[in-house]
Structures are given as C-alpha cells and as structure tokens.
Design a protein around this motif. Structure first.
Motif, mmCIF file in Angstrom:
data_model
loop_
_atom_site.group_PDB
_atom_site.id
_atom_site.type_symbol
_atom_site.label_atom_id
_atom_site.label_comp_id
_atom_site.label_asym_id
_atom_site.label_seq_id
_atom_site.Cartn_x
_atom_site.Cartn_y
_atom_site.Cartn_z
ATOM 1 N N LYS A 160 35.247 42.454 47.452
ATOM 2 C CA LYS A 160 35.409 41.266 48.051
ATOM 3 C C LYS A 160 33.905 40.620 47.999
ATOM 4 O O LYS A 160 33.723 39.599 47.848
ATOM 5 C CB LYS A 160 35.951 41.180 49.547
ATOM 6 C CG LYS A 160 35.710 39.868 50.433
ATOM 7 C CD LYS A 160 36.556 40.038 51.581
ATOM 8 C CE LYS A 160 36.754 38.686 52.212
ATOM 9 N NZ LYS A 160 36.261 37.435 51.514
ATOM 10 N N GLN A 161 32.839 41.322 48.280
ATOM 11 C CA GLN A 161 31.279 40.705 48.390
ATOM 12 C C GLN A 161 30.920 40.400 47.076
ATOM 13 O O GLN A 161 30.230 39.325 47.024
ATOM 14 C CB GLN A 161 30.632 41.727 48.865
ATOM 15 C CG GLN A 161 30.573 42.256 50.452
ATOM 16 C CD GLN A 161 29.856 43.516 50.898
ATOM 17 O OE1 GLN A 161 29.749 44.595 49.917
ATOM 18 N NE2 GLN A 161 29.301 43.615 51.850
ATOM 19 N N LEU A 162 31.431 41.285 46.002
ATOM 20 C CA LEU A 162 30.988 40.883 44.595
ATOM 21 C C LEU A 162 31.708 39.551 44.318
ATOM 22 O O LEU A 162 31.124 38.778 43.723
ATOM 23 C CB LEU A 162 31.382 42.028 43.857
ATOM 24 C CG LEU A 162 31.200 41.770 42.241
ATOM 25 C CD1 LEU A 162 29.696 41.494 41.989
ATOM 26 C CD2 LEU A 162 31.702 42.780 41.503
ATOM 27 N N PHE A 163 32.910 39.336 44.614
ATOM 28 C CA PHE A 163 33.697 38.111 44.328
ATOM 29 C C PHE A 163 33.069 36.953 45.022
ATOM 30 O O PHE A 163 32.740 35.781 44.551
ATOM 31 C CB PHE A 163 35.022 38.277 44.862
ATOM 32 C CG PHE A 163 35.855 36.811 44.774
ATOM 33 C CD1 PHE A 163 36.382 36.440 43.497
ATOM 34 C CD2 PHE A 163 36.163 36.230 45.797
ATOM 35 C CE1 PHE A 163 37.270 35.211 43.327
ATOM 36 C CE2 PHE A 163 36.565 34.978 45.769
ATOM 37 C CZ PHE A 163 37.453 34.375 44.661
ATOM 38 N N ASP A 164 32.621 37.273 46.344
ATOM 39 C CA ASP A 164 31.912 36.040 47.300
ATOM 40 C C ASP A 164 30.905 35.729 46.791
ATOM 41 O O ASP A 164 30.332 34.256 46.852
ATOM 42 C CB ASP A 164 31.949 36.629 48.660
ATOM 43 C CG ASP A 164 33.334 36.652 49.303
ATOM 44 O OD1 ASP A 164 34.422 36.138 48.866
ATOM 45 O OD2 ASP A 164 33.354 37.120 50.553
ATOM 46 N N SER A 165 29.933 36.509 46.338
ATOM 47 C CA SER A 165 28.833 36.282 45.724
ATOM 48 C C SER A 165 28.734 35.603 44.477
ATOM 49 O O SER A 165 27.766 34.935 44.008
ATOM 50 C CB SER A 165 27.836 37.318 45.829
ATOM 51 O OG SER A 165 28.099 38.483 44.978
ATOM 52 N N LEU B 226 37.114 48.278 48.380
ATOM 53 C CA LEU B 226 36.755 49.338 47.469
ATOM 54 C C LEU B 226 35.369 49.220 47.106
ATOM 55 O O LEU B 226 34.526 48.199 46.719
ATOM 56 C CB LEU B 226 37.648 49.243 46.016
ATOM 57 C CG LEU B 226 37.206 50.263 44.875
ATOM 58 C CD1 LEU B 226 38.381 51.096 45.093
ATOM 59 C CD2 LEU B 226 37.228 49.692 43.790
ATOM 60 N N THR B 227 34.620 50.371 47.182
ATOM 61 C CA THR B 227 33.208 50.119 47.013
ATOM 62 C C THR B 227 32.735 50.653 45.602
ATOM 63 O O THR B 227 32.989 51.533 44.965
ATOM 64 C CB THR B 227 32.445 50.901 48.041
ATOM 65 O OG1 THR B 227 32.655 52.344 47.780
ATOM 66 C CG2 THR B 227 32.644 50.487 49.330
ATOM 67 N N LEU B 228 31.725 49.855 45.191
ATOM 68 C CA LEU B 228 30.952 50.223 43.901
ATOM 69 C C LEU B 228 29.710 50.685 44.278
ATOM 70 O O LEU B 228 28.958 50.030 44.986
ATOM 71 C CB LEU B 228 30.757 48.809 43.095
ATOM 72 C CG LEU B 228 31.957 48.150 42.753
ATOM 73 C CD1 LEU B 228 31.670 46.690 42.155
ATOM 74 C CD2 LEU B 228 32.702 49.073 41.504
ATOM 75 N N THR B 229 29.365 51.865 43.742
ATOM 76 C CA THR B 229 27.939 52.660 44.056
ATOM 77 C C THR B 229 27.438 52.848 42.798
ATOM 78 O O THR B 229 28.125 53.084 41.635
ATOM 79 C CB THR B 229 28.161 54.031 44.669
ATOM 80 O OG1 THR B 229 29.143 54.713 44.276
ATOM 81 C CG2 THR B 229 28.880 53.779 46.159
ATOM 82 N N PRO B 230 26.108 52.924 42.793
ATOM 83 C CA PRO B 230 25.486 53.133 41.516
ATOM 84 C C PRO B 230 25.910 54.617 40.698
ATOM 85 O O PRO B 230 26.263 55.655 41.637
ATOM 86 C CB PRO B 230 24.018 53.312 41.813
ATOM 87 C CG PRO B 230 23.919 52.819 43.085
ATOM 88 C CD PRO B 230 25.393 52.886 43.607
ATOM 89 N N LEU B 231 25.903 54.693 39.711
ATOM 90 C CA LEU B 231 26.326 56.185 38.826
ATOM 91 C C LEU B 231 25.004 56.899 39.137
ATOM 92 O O LEU B 231 23.840 56.692 39.218
ATOM 93 C CB LEU B 231 26.561 55.731 37.418
ATOM 94 C CG LEU B 231 27.823 55.205 37.143
ATOM 95 C CD1 LEU B 231 27.796 54.673 35.734
ATOM 96 C CD2 LEU B 231 29.143 55.693 37.743
ATOM 97 N N ILE C 173 29.255 47.867 34.767
ATOM 98 C CA ILE C 173 30.326 46.947 34.175
ATOM 99 C C ILE C 173 30.302 46.696 32.703
ATOM 100 O O ILE C 173 29.138 46.812 32.150
ATOM 101 C CB ILE C 173 30.052 45.128 34.814
ATOM 102 C CG1 ILE C 173 30.939 44.199 34.350
ATOM 103 C CG2 ILE C 173 28.620 45.030 34.646
ATOM 104 C CD1 ILE C 173 30.811 42.798 34.953
ATOM 105 N N GLY C 174 31.186 46.424 32.023
ATOM 106 C CA GLY C 174 30.883 46.350 30.596
ATOM 107 C C GLY C 174 32.364 45.961 29.753
ATOM 108 O O GLY C 174 33.584 46.021 30.600
ATOM 109 N N LEU D 256 24.857 43.078 40.612
ATOM 110 C CA LEU D 256 25.002 44.210 40.833
ATOM 111 C C LEU D 256 23.549 45.161 40.771
ATOM 112 O O LEU D 256 23.414 46.042 42.009
ATOM 113 C CB LEU D 256 25.902 45.094 39.893
ATOM 114 C CG LEU D 256 27.335 44.904 40.217
ATOM 115 C CD1 LEU D 256 28.240 45.317 39.196
ATOM 116 C CD2 LEU D 256 27.699 45.164 41.659
ATOM 117 N N ARG D 257 22.639 45.076 39.699
ATOM 118 C CA ARG D 257 21.646 46.021 39.736
ATOM 119 C C ARG D 257 20.407 45.529 40.818
ATOM 120 O O ARG D 257 19.917 46.373 41.426
ATOM 121 C CB ARG D 257 20.900 45.637 38.251
ATOM 122 C CG ARG D 257 21.549 46.447 37.195
ATOM 123 C CD ARG D 257 20.768 46.370 36.048
ATOM 124 N NE ARG D 257 20.693 44.939 35.530
ATOM 125 C CZ ARG D 257 21.631 44.428 34.770
ATOM 126 N NH1 ARG D 257 22.509 44.956 34.176
ATOM 127 N NH2 ARG D 257 21.404 43.093 34.367
#
Length: 158
Positions: free
Chosen positions: A8-13, A31-36, A46-47, A132-133
């Motif tokens: 949701k944060q990614l979408f909102d931004s 659902l959270t996205l964390t660095p690998l 992302i890709g 994201l970075r």
C-alpha cells in the motif's frame, strides 16, 4: 536495522506518477518488501518476468504477456503457479495490456496484489526501483564538504 515497505505504501507513493491502479481487491496490502540479503546474486526487488531469478515485484509488459498468451493450458498453469509463488510480493501489468482471467484468478487465489499501469515496463521498473532503493538503502549522515576535483567527487570530513 531492516527496512521495509508495504504494498500500500508503494502504491500510495507511485500511483500518481505511474498511473497505477489496483486490479484486484487484495487484503494483502500489508505485505512487506524487504531488501534481499547482501550475499544474494539477484539484488533487485523489481524486474521483468523471471522464473529463474524471481523478483519480489514481477512486471509483465507486452512481450511477457505475449509469451504467456502463447503457452498451452498446462504450461500456462505451471508458469502462473510459479509466478504467483510465495516469493512474489506484487505483479504489475504494464503497457496498458489487458489482464487475462487466468492471471487475475491466480492473483485472487494467492491474495497477491495485482496492479496495472499504462506506461511501458522500463519506466515502471526504473521509477519503482529508484523509489525502493531510496527507501530501503542504508544511510549514514556525515558532516563535511563535497568537492569536485578534476571531475572526481571528494568528501572531506573532519
């Protein structure tokens, strides 16, 4: 400290700039996205569609949608099972492509956020990747002076 961002944060931004819109009613907005991990051979979150080194956010542009459209029923089901695995945090359809009922069905079944954008896949990947970075990158505040010396950046601290 592990940094993360929710779907949701990614979408909102990014939704205004990329004209993103939700294609399903996912309850998985948290659902959270964390660095690998730093020792990972694939450091991108992302890709484009990739089954060998899957990204957390899979992007399907014209060529990826055409590839999936050409698969037979069994091969398509196998590909979609792999696409909507636990590793996938979000799927974004780009280039204004139509979403097939099988893709939207798997997204609903696995509660994976499914979004679309009329922009091309390269722009979506670049914009979201940059975002994201900047959100999950390690940062350190250093006081000093940054100078250009013969075209090379030099940071003087003290």
């Amino acid at each position: 400290m592990e940094k993360s961002i929710t779907a949701k944060q990614l979408f909102d931004s990014c939704h205004r700039r990329l004209e993103l819109r939700w294609l399903n009613r996912s309850d998985n907005e948290t659902l959270t996205l964390t660095p690998l991990p730093s020792d990972s051979t694939n450091r991108s979150l992302i890709g484009h569609l990739n089954f060998i080194h899957p990204h957390r956010i899979q992007v399907l542009g014209r060529s990826e949608v055409a590839y999936l459209d050409e698969l037979g029923k069994n091969s398509l089901n196998d590909a979609l099972k792999q696409l909507f695995s636990a590793e996938t945090a979000m799927v974004i359809i780009t280039d204004g492509e139509e979403v097939s009922p099988s893709i939207s069905g798997y997204a609903e079944q696995t509660d994976t956020p499914l979004l679309s954008s009329p922009h091309n896949s390269h722009r979506v990947i670049n914009d979201i990747g940059f975002h994201l970075r900047s959100l999950v990158a390690d940062m350190q505040v250093v006081h000093g002076v940054f100078m250009d010396v013969l075209g090379i950046g030099v940071l003087l601290t003290g």
